[in-house]
Design an enzyme around this catalytic site. Structure first.
Site, PDB file in Angstrom:
ATOM      1  N   HIS A 290      -6.262   9.608  -0.990  1.00 33.18           N
ATOM      2  CA  HIS A 290      -6.952   9.754   0.407  1.00 33.18           C
ATOM      3  C   HIS A 290      -6.155  10.107   1.584  1.00 33.18           C
ATOM      4  O   HIS A 290      -6.609   9.854   2.672  1.00 33.18           O
ATOM      5  CB  HIS A 290      -7.547   8.258   0.660  1.00 33.18           C
ATOM      6  CG  HIS A 290      -6.224   6.976   1.068  1.00 33.18           C
ATOM      7  ND1 HIS A 290      -5.909   6.081  -0.114  1.00 33.18           N
ATOM      8  CD2 HIS A 290      -5.436   7.141   1.735  1.00 33.18           C
ATOM      9  CE1 HIS A 290      -5.165   5.469   0.202  1.00 33.18           C
ATOM     10  NE2 HIS A 290      -4.415   6.064   1.481  1.00 33.18           N
TER      11      HIS A 290
ATOM     12  N   HIS B 173       1.025  -1.244   0.188  1.00 33.08           N
ATOM     13  CA  HIS B 173       0.017  -0.035   0.037  1.00 33.08           C
ATOM     14  C   HIS B 173       0.836   1.265   0.113  1.00 33.08           C
ATOM     15  O   HIS B 173       1.553   1.684   0.924  1.00 33.08           O
ATOM     16  CB  HIS B 173      -0.700   0.006   1.268  1.00 33.08           C
ATOM     17  CG  HIS B 173      -1.856   1.226   1.216  1.00 33.08           C
ATOM     18  ND1 HIS B 173      -2.948   1.208   0.803  1.00 33.08           N
ATOM     19  CD2 HIS B 173      -1.499   2.231   1.987  1.00 33.08           C
ATOM     20  CE1 HIS B 173      -3.524   2.483   1.018  1.00 33.08           C
ATOM     21  NE2 HIS B 173      -2.819   3.219   1.652  1.00 33.08           N
TER      22      HIS B 173
ATOM     23  N   ASP C 135       1.010   5.044  -0.182  1.00 30.09           N
ATOM     24  CA  ASP C 135       0.241   6.088  -0.030  1.00 30.09           C
ATOM     25  C   ASP C 135       0.803   7.120  -1.134  1.00 30.09           C
ATOM     26  O   ASP C 135       2.161   7.566  -1.044  1.00 30.09           O
ATOM     27  CB  ASP C 135       0.355   6.864   1.289  1.00 30.09           C
ATOM     28  CG  ASP C 135      -0.441   5.868   2.261  1.00 30.09           C
ATOM     29  OD1 ASP C 135      -1.939   5.847   1.871  1.00 30.09           O
ATOM     30  OD2 ASP C 135      -0.212   5.367   3.319  1.00 30.09           O
TER      31      ASP C 135
ATOM     32  N   ASP D 266      -8.319   1.945   2.312  1.00 26.83           N
ATOM     33  CA  ASP D 266      -7.579   2.870   3.120  1.00 26.83           C
ATOM     34  C   ASP D 266      -8.550   4.165   3.254  1.00 26.83           C
ATOM     35  O   ASP D 266      -8.009   5.214   3.938  1.00 26.83           O
ATOM     36  CB  ASP D 266      -6.239   3.201   2.903  1.00 26.83           C
ATOM     37  CG  ASP D 266      -5.365   3.948   4.373  1.00 26.83           C
ATOM     38  OD1 ASP D 266      -5.990   3.746   5.458  1.00 26.83           O
ATOM     39  OD2 ASP D 266      -4.433   4.617   4.035  1.00 26.83           O
TER      40      ASP D 266
HETATM   41 ZN   LIG Z   1      -3.425   4.926   2.572  1.00 21.29          ZN
END
Ligand SMILES: [Zn+2]
Length: 1149
Positions: A623, A295, A297, A407
């Site tokens: 996000h 994951h 970001d 998320d």
């Molecule tokens: Zn995230």
């Protein structure tokens, strides 16, 4: 006949003789002491004699064997490989420090191996800069990432290629970046002056047998720690691990294979020779399906440019790991990250692509980024999928089947429909396991959206998308599963996120051992590898009668956490909303200009400009960016992107307007022109609603002579107000005089602290700084309860954790009213009345003007005018939350908030803990509290936070967290909101239309010479919807696959009130419509419409049926040139909807 009585013949028995005498002390153990003993087998106090002492055969770091040179890129720049290689490098050694934070340091490495190392199977270079790094070949090809430091995510070993081992020398390059996996200072404000030290640059020969034993022992310990204490397997794992400790001798290498063989008792005989084939044995149907993941970001505690490096590091590492673990499958979302890789690391992209085509590297999600799923508009969510799926298809030849937002901070109920229309049917998520009040009741369920569309949703019971692939993680897949009655499988999404680079070798080793264990034992759920996320969902579909046996969850997936993110970082919210509206306008005006080519025959639809702008807006919807939860550096970049979007789109818009309106400019641009003799004022309405509106006009420069078009001029004569009016259907609006049905406004004051803005239908009273009355004059109805008042309110805002993310329920216990002071009248009607006010609070100044116009919010019969609040705030508070509140004499258990392509209702009470949790919620352009007969809405043009506590409706305006951005929201803000009283319940109201108009102002244009007419003035509006006022035409754009030979127009419509509708779509006759299709979001044909044309001179029409909140996309295939527009016939304004809640728009036909 065989003897079945448990006897056997003497001499053939395998049962040992049971001795008669026993003088020993007995074998009873003290279990907890044995269990504790396991902790001493590696590391810690005994590391010089336990397993840790034999993990490496050799370790050297002298400058003869390891030659290091470094160059530090100046001023935190990020030079390319080629640029870096041209620089002067200087010799460095272990212990050197680099920085400050976010600096990139390049190393040239030359290694010389001792000749005797040739015999070893593996030699590694261990590089630990205490931060992140990437290893390149000398030709610039990325090989793998490095995650330095001592966390569980540590990945510092680079396995030298076999050729290098044979040759004895090897040159390579490292780029090291002075940031940790979670940025520089975690979720605190970044320390911009952090330095990192080179901890290791060693050549090592690992003892592969010792490592294998280490992994055996790790799995055994996890079994001991995870399984209940009274199970046979738990005890077996413990006695086996204990026996291993008894056999192991650090000075006798032969004890390692012996110790490993002891582990066969748990993992099965000769299990280790089977490698990945272990997954082919044992149970037929796995319960826990493992998939590697990372994951990343897209920006958070680091900026976008650092993410680009993280992507390359992580994915190169995974491509490398796949070579050694054939069962390994890796899934990654976010087309934007693939595109960055393609642009910045082309050779690595080709390697990733090869793995994608081999079926080992799985693109997932089908979206541009893992977006916030509360605040993007409906159309923006559409584009997340369209841009994502189109990218994946163009590069890899296929689209994703599974939407993937593990998320995001809450998920709108609009998503299921959009996911299905984007060609997907499955959805993976997870964040709701972070709820801080209620436990979400499902793991696998049908998620049914606001329109009734469903997707098959899995919210992994492992409660994380960065699992470590431990025994505990695998076990939790079942023990924490909330729907075992209807489905017994779980997805194990494992691998370190962000800078951690995805799965580690130890995770894949652990999973092999766990599977080996379950092949012989039944106390753990069996885990599988080698499948895709789609395979996992396909299996659920098969085993649940296509979802029939699963529970449903209806409506939004509200996250009971991070409720401050609807408000944090006002600039990003405003940038998002304004960019979405501007994109909509440019697509519409650009489409019309490209079809009409009125004043420029060579005009072409600016697709590239529009696509580039969309990519920037979609990126900023990531996000952690749009929610306002990133570090300050991220917002510097995001605001820069918005300013590029604004500049490029305004140019594109101007370009398109010039095609439609000859010799015209914006009113702003007119100010610097010479006064024209007979100028004209025209406007363009980009909505499909008819409108009558007040527009402010500057009376200077070229526009000085516009005075005679205005109804009201300011006292100083520098500006004035025009009343503009236009029909529906995206068309011209023109200045007009006051109508008989207009209600002139006035303002009254007692000269000190009492002000009343009023017209013949509504009235607002400001008394001693508070709104003490909101009154419907025609109904003689007071809307503010006796003894209450509305206005600004400020709350202490100190969340328990997660500063920028969270506003906690207790903030509501500590608030105070602010009073509007220094009230002065600045406009007195008849068209607009305005009072200006100022609030001084702490170090901040809040200036608010309150205006009332003579015209209602929309042209619906009995529509009431808006009270518009325009605020300029110089904000210097910390940990305080500014809102505007309105107590209303209205009662309802639910309030209504706009969401993407519809609305959502949420409780105004606190009956249950689920109700209590929604004390701060997300809404788009409006929030409404209505009862039978009457309601009041608050409209917003750039805010997303709302709440309704009982009868008090609130809009959230500004927060001021200090972490992770110390300066969050400090400085100047400009924003507006409006209070809209309306007759009838929300469902009978014109609130959605009014909110739309409030967000999409008329584009007013100044025309030098009023005799120059736009051909547009005589043409019928190009597109329109009739028959159902609850159907909105949201988007008009050119087809994504248009070229010189293909002219298509895409129209996206939706039902906005939640009920069925039969609308009629009208296409002006001057467009020769060849075919019309209903399509999905990807503009692929679903069905063809039968076109109705009464005769060649009539417009094209066809009916469109909707169910509540349904989104429909229509593709028109047009003839390449326009037909003669002069002979057009006016449209028939006939209503034929199934439900007509009397929407009496003034007919302009
Ligand atoms: Zn995230």
């Amino acid at each position: 006949m065989a003897c079945n009585h448990g006897h056997s013949k003497p001499g053939t028995s395998s049962v040992p003789a049971y001795p008669k005498l026993n003088y020993s002390g007995g074998a009873k153990w003290i279990k907890h002491l044995t269990k504790d003993r396991l902790a001493t087998f590696e590391g810690g106090h005994f590391s010089n004699v336990n397993l840790s002492s034999v993990m490496y055969h050799h370790r050297i770091d002298d400058s003869h064997h390891v030659k290091l040179q470094a160059w530090t890129a100046p001023n935190r720049t990020k030079p390319s490989f080629a640029e870096a290689m041209k620089q002067e490098f200087v010799p460095v050694g272990k212990g050197a420090t680099f920085g400050p934070s976010c600096t990139n340091v390049w190393f040239k490495v030359t290694i010389n191996l001792p000749a005797e190392w040739q015999k070893y199977e593996r030699v590694q270079f261990e590089f630990d800069p205490d931060c992140e790094a990437m290893i390149f070949t000398t030709a610039g090809e990325p090989l793998q990432g490095i995650t330095g430091g001592w966390g569980g995510d540590r990945r510092v070993e680079f396995i030298l290629p076999p050729e290098a081992r044979k040759k004895g020398t090897f040159d390579f390059v490292i780029e090291s970046s002075c940031n940790g996996m979670f940025g520089i200072s975690g979720i605190g404000p970044p320390d911009n002056n952090r330095y990192f030290s080179l901890r290791s640059a060693d050549l090592v020969v690992p003892n592969l047998d010792a490592w294998a034993l280490f992994w055996d022992f790790t799995t055994l310990r996890e079994l001991v720690d995870t399984l209940p204490g009274n199970t046979p397997l738990q005890n077996l794992a413990l006695t086996t691990a204990n026996a291993i400790m008894n056999v192991f001798q650090n000075d006798d290498p032969s004890t390692i294979p012996a110790a490993r063989q002891l582990a066969w008792k748990v993992f099965g005989e000769a299990w280790d020779g089977k490698a990945e084939k272990i997954y082919e044995e044992g149970v037929e149907r796995p319960l826990v399906w493992g998939i590697g993941h990372c994951h990343i970001d897209t920006a958070w505690l680091w900026p976008y440019r650092v993410t680009q490096q993280k992507v390359a590091r992580s994915w190169s590492t995974q491509v490398d790991l796949m070579e050694r673990y054939p069962e390994h499958r890796f899934t990654c979302s976010q087309a934007q990250q693939y595109k960055w890789l393609e642009q910045l690391y082309p050779p690595l992209f080709e390697r990733v692509k090869a793995k994608v085509l081999e079926g080992k590297f799985h693109p997932v999600g089908g979206s541009w980024v893992e977006n916030d799923a509360n605040m993007p508009s409906g159309e923006a969510l559409v584009r997340q999928f369209v841009f994502g799926q189109r990218y994946f298809e163009s590069r890899f030849g296929f689209r994703c089947d599974t939407a993937w937002l593990p998320d995001s901070f809450g998920l709108t109920g609009a998503l299921p429909q959009l996911i299905r229309q984007a060609g997907m049917k499955y959805f993976f998520t997870q964040k709701l396991s972070w709820n801080n009040i209620n436990v979400f009741p499902h793991s696998t369920f049908n998620w049914v959206g606001i329109d009734g569309t469903q997707v098959l949703c899995h919210m992994t019971p492992v409660d994380t998308y960065t699992a470590q692939a431990t025994v505990g993680d695998v076990n939790k897949g079942i023990t924490n599963h909330k729907n075992l009655e209807s489905n017994d499988t779980a997805l194990l999404v494992f691998g370190n996120g962000d800078g951690g680079g995805g799965p580690l070798a130890k995770m894949l080793e652990n999973l092999r051992r766990i599977r080996a264990t379950t092949n012989a034992h039944r106390e753990l759920p069996p885990v599988s590898m080698g499948s895709s996320v789609e395979d996992f969902f396909d299996d659920i579909t098969k085993t649940t009668e296509a979802g029939k046996t699963l529970p449903n969850w209806h409506g939004e997936l509200y996250l009971e956490f991070h409720r401050g993110t609807y408000t944090s970082h006002g600039s990003i919210k405003k940038g998002n909303r304004k960019s979405e509206i501007l994109l909509r306008d440019v697509e519409l005006v650009g489409t019309l200009a490209s079809l009409y080519k009125l004043h420029r025959k060579d005009y072409e639809y600016p697709k590239e400009t529009i696509d580039t702008a969309w990519e920037k807006v979609l990126l900023n919807q990531f996000h952690d960016v749009l929610p306002g939860s990133a570090i300050g550096m991220v917002y510097d970049d995001a605001e820069e992107l918005y300013s590029e979007v604004r500049k490029d789109l305004n140019l594109a818009l101007e370009d398109a307007f010039k095609v439609l309106f000859p010799e015209s400019t914006t009113l702003d641009a007119a100010v610097s022109l010479k006064p024209a003799l007979a100028p004209a004022l025209v406007g363009f309405n980009t909505t499909f609603f008819p409108r009558r509106e007040v527009v402010k006009v500057p009376l200077v420069g070229g526009a000085a002579n516009l005075k005679n078009k205005l109804v009201q001029v300011s006292k100083d004569g520098a500006s004035g107000y025009a009343l503009m009016e236009g029909a529906d259907g995206a068309s011209l609006v023109r200045p007009t005089g006051m109508f008989a049905d207009c209600a002139p406004v006035s303002v009254y004051t007692n000269g000190t602290d009492h002000f009343v803005l009023r017209n013949a239908s509504v009235q607002l009273t400001l008394n001693k700084g508070r709104i003490t009355s909101l009154y419907d004059v025609q109904l003689a109805r007071e809307l503010i309860p006796e003894g209450h008042s509305g206005g600004l309110v400020i709350f202490e805002d100190r969340p328990n954790n997660w500063d920028a993310w969270d506003v906690e329920i207790h903030h509501l216990e500590k608030g105070k009213h602010l009073e509007f002071g220094n009230v002065g009248i600045v406009a007195e009607g008849p068209l607009r009345a305005t009072v200006e006010t100022e609030v001084k609070y702490g170090q901040s100044t809040i200036k608010v003007s309150i205006s009332l116009d003579a015209v209602p919010a929309t042209l619906k019969h009995h529509s009431r005018p808006l009270f518009v609040f325009d605020a300029t705030v110089d904000w210097h508070q910390r940990h305080e939350f500014l809102k505007f509140e309105l107590p209303l004499n209205i009662h309802n258990d639910n309030a209504t908030y706009e969401t993407q392509f519809g609305f959502v209702q949420r409780p105004t009470h606190k009956n249950t803990t689920m109700d209590m949790a929604k004390f701060e919620v997300c809404g788009h352009k409006y929030a409404d509290l209505s009862e039978y007969g009457y309601g009041v809405a608050i409209l917003s043009e750039s805010k997303y936070g709302y709440s309704c506590q009982g009868n008090v409706l609130n809009i959230s305006l500004l927060r001021a967290a200090t972490s992770p951005d110390e300066e969050q929201d400090q400085g100047t803000h400009q924003f507006s909101w409006a209070v809209m009283p309306h007759i009838g319940h929300f469902l009978e109201s014109d609130v959605p239309q009014a909110a739309y108009l409030f967000n999409a102002p008329i584009h007013s244009r100044y025309v030098q010479d009023e005799r120059v007419e736009s051909a547009l003035a005589t043409m019928r509006p190009p597109f329109g919807v009739s028959g159902a006022h609850n159907v909105f035409l949201e988007t008009v754009k050119r087809g994504d696959d248009d070229d010189k030979h293909t002219t298509t127009v895409i129209l996206r419509l939706y039902e906005a009130f939640g009920g069925h509708a039969r609308a009629k779509l009208h296409i002006a006759k001057h467009f020769g419509v060849k075919q019309a299709y209903l399509t999905n979001l990807l503009e692929e044909h679903i069905t063809e419409f039968n076109l109705t044309k009464a005769d060649a001179m009539a417009e094209t029409t066809f009916p469109l049926e909707f169910h509540g909140f349904e989104v429909k996309t229509v593709k028109l295939v047009l003839e390449s040139s326009l037909r003669d527009a002069a002979a057009e016939r006016p449209r028939q304004g006939k209503h034929d909807s199934w439900v007509d809640v009397t929407y009496e728009a003034k007919s302009f036909d």
